[in-house]
Design an enzyme around this catalytic site. Structure first.
Site, short mmCIF file in Angstrom:
data_model
loop_
_atom_site.label_atom_id
_atom_site.label_comp_id
_atom_site.label_asym_id
_atom_site.label_seq_id
_atom_site.Cartn_x
_atom_site.Cartn_y
_atom_site.Cartn_z
N TYR A 128 35.46 41.22 31.60
CA TYR A 128 35.17 42.64 31.85
C TYR A 128 34.29 43.24 30.76
CZ TYR A 128 38.41 43.69 35.70
OH TYR A 128 39.03 43.78 36.91
N LYS B 92 43.72 29.27 32.92
CA LYS B 92 43.01 28.20 33.62
C LYS B 92 42.60 27.16 32.57
CE LYS B 92 41.12 26.43 37.36
NZ LYS B 92 41.93 25.89 38.48
N ASP C 34 45.43 29.45 39.74
CA ASP C 34 45.41 29.14 41.18
C ASP C 34 46.82 28.84 41.67
OD1 ASP C 34 45.31 26.87 39.57
OD2 ASP C 34 43.99 25.74 40.90
N ASP D 256 44.06 41.40 37.09
CA ASP D 256 43.56 42.31 38.12
C ASP D 256 43.87 41.73 39.49
OD1 ASP D 256 42.03 44.42 39.30
OD2 ASP D 256 40.36 43.02 39.55
N ASP E 21 47.15 42.86 42.36
CA ASP E 21 46.93 43.28 43.75
C ASP E 21 47.72 42.38 44.69
OD1 ASP E 21 45.07 45.32 43.06
OD2 ASP E 21 43.84 44.86 44.83
C1 IPM Z 1 42.35 48.06 38.58
C2 IPM Z 1 41.03 48.26 39.25
C3 IPM Z 1 39.93 48.34 38.20
C4 IPM Z 1 39.92 47.02 37.45
C5 IPM Z 1 38.53 48.66 38.74
C6 IPM Z 1 38.52 49.91 39.59
C7 IPM Z 1 37.52 48.76 37.64
O1 IPM Z 1 40.80 47.25 40.18
O2 IPM Z 1 42.74 48.91 37.76
O3 IPM Z 1 43.01 47.06 38.87
O4 IPM Z 1 39.27 46.06 37.89
O5 IPM Z 1 40.56 46.95 36.41
MG MG Z 2 42.45 45.95 40.49
#
Ligand code: IPM
Ligand code: MG
Length: 359
Positions: free
Chosen positions: A141, A191, A223, A247, A251
């Site tokens: 990042y 990884k 993975d 990240d 999710d």
């Molecule tokens: C999160 C989001 C952010 C990230 C984006 C919006 C920059 O996906 O907070 O998980 O990738 O960190």
């Molecule tokens: Mg995210």
């Protein structure tokens, strides 16, 4: 004593969900006498529209002079064509960096009432309680060099996945300390079979683990971890991982809980300021319709009370209020699964949780 909170509502559904979180904090003032002072500032696309930059210095200053930051979400497709330096997402990375928020705690808790909302089988998700500790200010990042250059007549895009030992070490301590307060199991995700940066990550995790002999440390390739989170999520207590893997895995883990709209987060530094935000995005297509789930943001505000102000009992009170509202069958659209439930909008969900707190 008054806690000063910088409020960055952001774009899309940000203002609606933040309004509900502030409503709930109002309930905390009423019931427990804890006073808050809110100062609003712009971030993301709305800041770009006004100032030509997504993260104005004024916003950073307001955050720095506050005790904590409450953030909604940033981004809108209408900014997709902007140069990368002024995109709304850049502001999120910028504020994380400016406040040195290197430790991102993302709990994935499956409330019993919501097992049916997950696309996975109830027996797989029931009882899941995972804390993902995501490193937030390093990795691909922020790594340099990065860019898109012309090489041999074609464009080449690149980023740098990079971690300093000291960065790995400090997130390791947060993860081990988190594990000490929970089930004392820590899984470090990397990884290391391919990446040099991961081999260093693993080595530092091993080294730091010597200081926490009570915590059982394991390692997993990312993975495999992605697969295991779906196959058998209850094997996890605390997961620690780098920025990009965290990240993606957070999710993924949100689907255990049924909806992205359920997952809060806390971004912490070793300084005094923490920032609290739902893990979901700004959902511009749903803006202004009073349909989105404010629970992730309300629980983020609850995490603020716990992690920034040490008010653990009030965190519990808010979490219990959320659980009882769910128990009574109230659902926003994202978690609505059957006719017997009552479909409610964003502001009604906030009202119900508030009532429950004050009850
Ligand atoms: C999160 C989001 C952010 C990230 C984006 C919006 C920059 O996906 O907070 O998980 O990738 O960190
Ligand atoms: Mg995210």
């Amino acid at each position: 004593m008054t806690h000063k909170i910088a409020v960055l509502s952001g774009d899309g559904i940000g203002p609606e969900i933040v309004t509900e979180a502030i409503k709930v904090l109002g309930g905390v003032t009423k019931k427990f006498g804890i006073e808050f002072q809110f100062e609003h500032a712009l971030i993301g696309g709305c800041a770009y529209d006004k100032y030509g930059v997504p993260l104005p210095q004024e916003t950073i200053d307001i955050c720095k002079s506050s005790d904590a930051v409450l953030l909604g979400a940033v981004g809108d497709w209408k900014y997709d064509k902007l140069p990368p330096e002024v995109r709304p997402e850049k502001a999120l990375l910028g504020i994380r960096k400016a406040l040195n928020l290197f430790a991102n705690l993302r709990p994935a808790i499956v409330y019993e009432e919501l097992t049916a909302s997950s696309p996975l089988k109830p027996e797989i998700v029931s009882g899941v309680d995972i804390m993902i500790v995501r490193e937030l200010t390093g990795d691909v990042y922020f790594g340099t060099p990065r860019g898109v250059d012309e090489v041999d007549g074609e464009r080449v895009g690149y980023n740098n996945m990079i971690y300093k030992e000291s960065e790995i070490e400090r997130i390791a301590h947060v993860a081990f300390q988190t594990a000490m307060k929970r089930g004392k199991k820590l899984c470090s995700v990397d990884k290391a079979n391919v990446l040099d940066v991961s081999r260093l990550w693993r080595e530092v995790m091993e080294r730091v683990s010597k200081q926490y002999p009570e915590v059982e440390l394991s390692h997993m390739y990312v993975d495999n971890a992605a697969m295991q989170i779906i196959r058998a999520p209850k094997q996890f207590d605390v997961i620690v991982t780098g920025n990009i893997f965290g990240d993606i895995l957070s999710d993924e883990a949100s689907m255990l809980a049924g909806s992205l709209g359920m997952l809060p987060s806390a971004s912490l530094s070793d300084g005094k300021i923490g920032m609290y935000e739902p893990i979901h995005g700004s959902a511009p297509d749903l803006r202004g319709q009073n349909v989105v789930n404010p629970i992730a943001t309300i629980l983020s505000a609850a995490m603020m009370l716990k992690y920034s102000f040490g008010l653990t009992e009030i965190y519990d009170c808010i979490e219990n209020a959320v659980k009882s509202v769910l128990q009574k069958g109230y659902r926003t659209k994202d978690i609505y699964t059957e006719d017997s439930q009552v479909l409610v909008g964003t502001s009604q969900m906030g009202d119900l949780i508030l009532q429950e707190i004050l009850a």
